[in-house]
Design a protein around this motif. Sequence first.
Motif, PDB file in Angstrom:
ATOM      1  N   UNK A  73       0.742  -1.112  -0.083  1.00  0.00           N
ATOM      2  CA  UNK A  73      -0.061  -0.036   0.048  1.00  0.00           C
ATOM      3  C   UNK A  73       0.922   1.338  -0.167  1.00  0.00           C
ATOM      4  N   UNK A  74       1.448   1.722  -1.085  1.00  0.00           N
ATOM      5  CA  UNK A  74       2.027   2.635  -1.243  1.00  0.00           C
ATOM      6  C   UNK A  74       1.075   4.006  -1.704  1.00  0.00           C
ATOM      7  N   UNK A  75       0.767   4.639  -0.438  1.00  0.00           N
ATOM      8  CA  UNK A  75      -0.070   5.857  -0.809  1.00  0.00           C
ATOM      9  C   UNK A  75       0.421   7.224  -1.297  1.00  0.00           C
ATOM     10  N   UNK A  76       1.596   7.442  -1.147  1.00  0.00           N
ATOM     11  CA  UNK A  76       1.854   8.750  -1.566  1.00  0.00           C
ATOM     12  C   UNK A  76       3.546   8.948  -1.698  1.00  0.00           C
ATOM     13  N   UNK A  77       3.779   9.931  -2.748  1.00  0.00           N
ATOM     14  CA  UNK A  77       5.098  10.094  -2.996  1.00  0.00           C
ATOM     15  C   UNK A  77       5.555  11.583  -2.755  1.00  0.00           C
ATOM     16  N   UNK A  78       6.667  11.875  -2.303  1.00  0.00           N
ATOM     17  CA  UNK A  78       7.226  13.332  -2.186  1.00  0.00           C
ATOM     18  C   UNK A  78       8.563  13.223  -2.491  1.00  0.00           C
ATOM     19  N   UNK A  79       8.963  14.258  -3.557  1.00  0.00           N
ATOM     20  CA  UNK A  79      10.388  14.215  -3.974  1.00  0.00           C
ATOM     21  C   UNK A  79      11.090  15.275  -2.871  1.00  0.00           C
ATOM     22  N   UNK A  80      12.267  15.071  -2.728  1.00  0.00           N
ATOM     23  CA  UNK A  80      13.016  16.080  -2.126  1.00  0.00           C
ATOM     24  C   UNK A  80      13.226  17.220  -3.116  1.00  0.00           C
ATOM     25  N   UNK A  81      13.695  18.432  -2.317  1.00  0.00           N
ATOM     26  CA  UNK A  81      13.442  20.044  -3.017  1.00  0.00           C
ATOM     27  C   UNK A  81      14.065  19.806  -4.481  1.00  0.00           C
ATOM     28  N   UNK A  82      15.166  19.154  -4.580  1.00  0.00           N
ATOM     29  CA  UNK A  82      15.812  19.145  -6.144  1.00  0.00           C
ATOM     30  C   UNK A  82      15.899  17.451  -6.637  1.00  0.00           C
ATOM     31  N   UNK A  83      15.066  16.640  -6.105  1.00  0.00           N
ATOM     32  CA  UNK A  83      14.538  15.682  -6.762  1.00  0.00           C
ATOM     33  C   UNK A  83      15.802  14.390  -6.782  1.00  0.00           C
ATOM     34  N   UNK A  84      16.697  14.551  -5.815  1.00  0.00           N
ATOM     35  CA  UNK A  84      17.619  13.097  -5.706  1.00  0.00           C
ATOM     36  C   UNK A  84      17.268  12.065  -5.279  1.00  0.00           C
ATOM     37  N   UNK A  85      16.087  12.398  -4.308  1.00  0.00           N
ATOM     38  CA  UNK A  85      15.370  11.182  -3.532  1.00  0.00           C
ATOM     39  C   UNK A  85      13.852  11.287  -3.505  1.00  0.00           C
ATOM     40  N   UNK A  86      13.185  10.341  -3.216  1.00  0.00           N
ATOM     41  CA  UNK A  86      11.755  10.324  -3.471  1.00  0.00           C
ATOM     42  C   UNK A  86      11.179   9.533  -2.029  1.00  0.00           C
ATOM     43  N   UNK A  87      10.429  10.186  -1.155  1.00  0.00           N
ATOM     44  CA  UNK A  87       9.995   9.684   0.094  1.00  0.00           C
ATOM     45  C   UNK A  87       8.705   8.677  -0.134  1.00  0.00           C
ATOM     46  N   UNK A  88       8.452   7.579   0.188  1.00  0.00           N
ATOM     47  CA  UNK A  88       7.256   6.846  -0.166  1.00  0.00           C
ATOM     48  C   UNK A  88       6.317   6.667   1.185  1.00  0.00           C
ATOM     49  N   UNK A  89       5.317   6.876   1.360  1.00  0.00           N
ATOM     50  CA  UNK A  89       4.427   6.492   2.430  1.00  0.00           C
ATOM     51  C   UNK A  89       4.024   4.930   2.193  1.00  0.00           C
ATOM     52  N   UNK A  90       4.282   4.113   2.911  1.00  0.00           N
ATOM     53  CA  UNK A  90       3.826   2.411   2.685  1.00  0.00           C
ATOM     54  C   UNK A  90       3.410   2.195   3.868  1.00  0.00           C
ATOM     55  N   UNK A  91       1.779   2.354   3.736  1.00  0.00           N
ATOM     56  CA  UNK A  91       0.887   2.251   4.877  1.00  0.00           C
ATOM     57  C   UNK A  91       0.919   1.001   5.520  1.00  0.00           C
ATOM     58  N   UNK A  92       0.709  -0.069   4.804  1.00  0.00           N
ATOM     59  CA  UNK A  92       0.636  -1.309   5.351  1.00  0.00           C
ATOM     60  C   UNK A  92       1.589  -1.940   6.044  1.00  0.00           C
ATOM     61  N   UNK A  93       2.873  -1.375   5.630  1.00  0.00           N
ATOM     62  CA  UNK A  93       4.183  -2.034   6.341  1.00  0.00           C
ATOM     63  C   UNK A  93       4.503  -0.964   7.289  1.00  0.00           C
ATOM     64  N   UNK A  94       3.835   0.028   7.892  1.00  0.00           N
ATOM     65  CA  UNK A  94       4.013   1.011   8.746  1.00  0.00           C
ATOM     66  C   UNK A  94       5.384   1.544   8.696  1.00  0.00           C
ATOM     67  N   UNK A  95       5.783   2.140   7.431  1.00  0.00           N
ATOM     68  CA  UNK A  95       7.060   2.631   7.325  1.00  0.00           C
ATOM     69  C   UNK A  95       7.172   3.783   6.181  1.00  0.00           C
ATOM     70  N   UNK A  96       8.012   4.631   6.196  1.00  0.00           N
ATOM     71  CA  UNK A  96       8.342   5.420   5.016  1.00  0.00           C
ATOM     72  C   UNK A  96       9.646   4.913   4.524  1.00  0.00           C
ATOM     73  N   UNK A  97       9.689   4.731   3.124  1.00  0.00           N
ATOM     74  CA  UNK A  97      11.106   4.212   2.444  1.00  0.00           C
ATOM     75  C   UNK A  97      11.493   5.601   1.789  1.00  0.00           C
ATOM     76  N   UNK A  98      12.679   5.522   1.477  1.00  0.00           N
ATOM     77  CA  UNK A  98      13.506   6.803   0.747  1.00  0.00           C
ATOM     78  C   UNK A  98      14.242   6.066  -0.410  1.00  0.00           C
ATOM     79  N   UNK A  99      13.812   6.428  -1.627  1.00  0.00           N
ATOM     80  CA  UNK A  99      14.676   5.961  -2.884  1.00  0.00           C
ATOM     81  C   UNK A  99      15.285   6.998  -3.555  1.00  0.00           C
ATOM     82  N   UNK A 100      16.511   6.497  -3.947  1.00  0.00           N
ATOM     83  CA  UNK A 100      17.615   7.362  -4.880  1.00  0.00           C
ATOM     84  C   UNK A 100      16.726   7.182  -6.214  1.00  0.00           C
TER      85      UNK A 100
END
Length: 390
Positions: A334-361
């Motif tokens: 359940x990836x519900x939302x995405x938000x990029x870092x201000x210059x876009x080198x990373x994206x943060x993902x809200x993973x609801x059913x795993x109770x965590x936020x993941x950050x991807x390059x």
Amino acid sequence: MKLLAAALLSTLAIAGSACADLRATGDLGVVIEREAGTIQIVNTTKQAMLSRIEGLGDLSHASVVFSRDQRYAYVFGRDGGLTKIDLLQDKIDKRIVQAGNSIGGAISQDGKVIAVSNYTPGGVKLFDAATLEALAEIPAVYGDENKLSKVVGLVDAPGQRFVCSLFDANEIWLIDAKNPRQPGVKKFKDVGKQPYDALLSPDGHYYAAGLFGEKGLALLDLWQPEQGVQHILDDYGKDDEQLPVYKMPHLEGWTMVGDWLFVPAVGRHEVLVVDKHDWSLLKRIPLAGQPVFVSARPDGRQVWVNFAFPDNQTLQVIDVKDLNVVKTLQPGKAVLHMEFSPRGEAVWLAIRDDDRVAVYDTETFAEISRLPAQKPSGIFFTDRANRIGW
């Protein structure tokens, strides 16, 4: 002499402690923990949680805007709550419940007025950003029977204006808030059936509302509003099989990249690429599921897409250069939302059913960090304070 030295050492110790506690607002963000009614304040560079704020009510469809100085976050709750958070002191500055059912909000061009769009009662309310004092109420009245419509797609626009869509009334309203105690409203009627969400182009030129009740989009040129609302993509998919919609797509997030508009197709497994010059359909990009958010990386090179159930464990990345999917990821349940870092080198993902936020390059597509979170949904960073329509 000893007393003077001791006082000096004490002063230096206090100053050192104060410096250690200093926090730059441009480095901050907010993660919504929807079921607990809490938010996390996070550091986007260190990729770390700083604090958790409780008591924000129903956050099942929460969204956030920021003050111009990035110190305050305004959280719009589904229960009609409007909460002003002090990001430097990790506390609620003020909270009011201004309606029975709210769907989002915006902050004015000068940062002085907060606008909230409501389902119940349908309409828009304006508040003083500093005090949350009520300034004006604009009921979403329509038709001969004076019914109230649900209001969606509320954004700020240049010229101290707000734009919103009336889902039940099939209308778009342009609100002039130069005098927020007596706002002016220009109403565009019969724009299409059930406008459900909208986006503003990065330059504030165009407001595009998706239509749930029929094919196409409703497009308003804010530079020339006297020309009225234009209907585009009328013929898209008119002969295709009608599929069930598992979750309404969201148009928020700058999905207008250069000369192209990227639109999640309602109920279909594809993103539509529209040529901004003549608003014609350029390409249909096939996807793994029904898209919900279609979000462009700040430099415009990539567009990231998440999906409705039953494919909400998947993410896909579109390369804007070739207009093709170049990567499919499975970040979690359940990836519900995405938000990029201000210059876009990373994206943060809200993973609801795993109770965590993941950050991807965003270059290597590798996961680089994880943060625990309680049923996270929306993620919002303070650089939004400097963007139009966010």
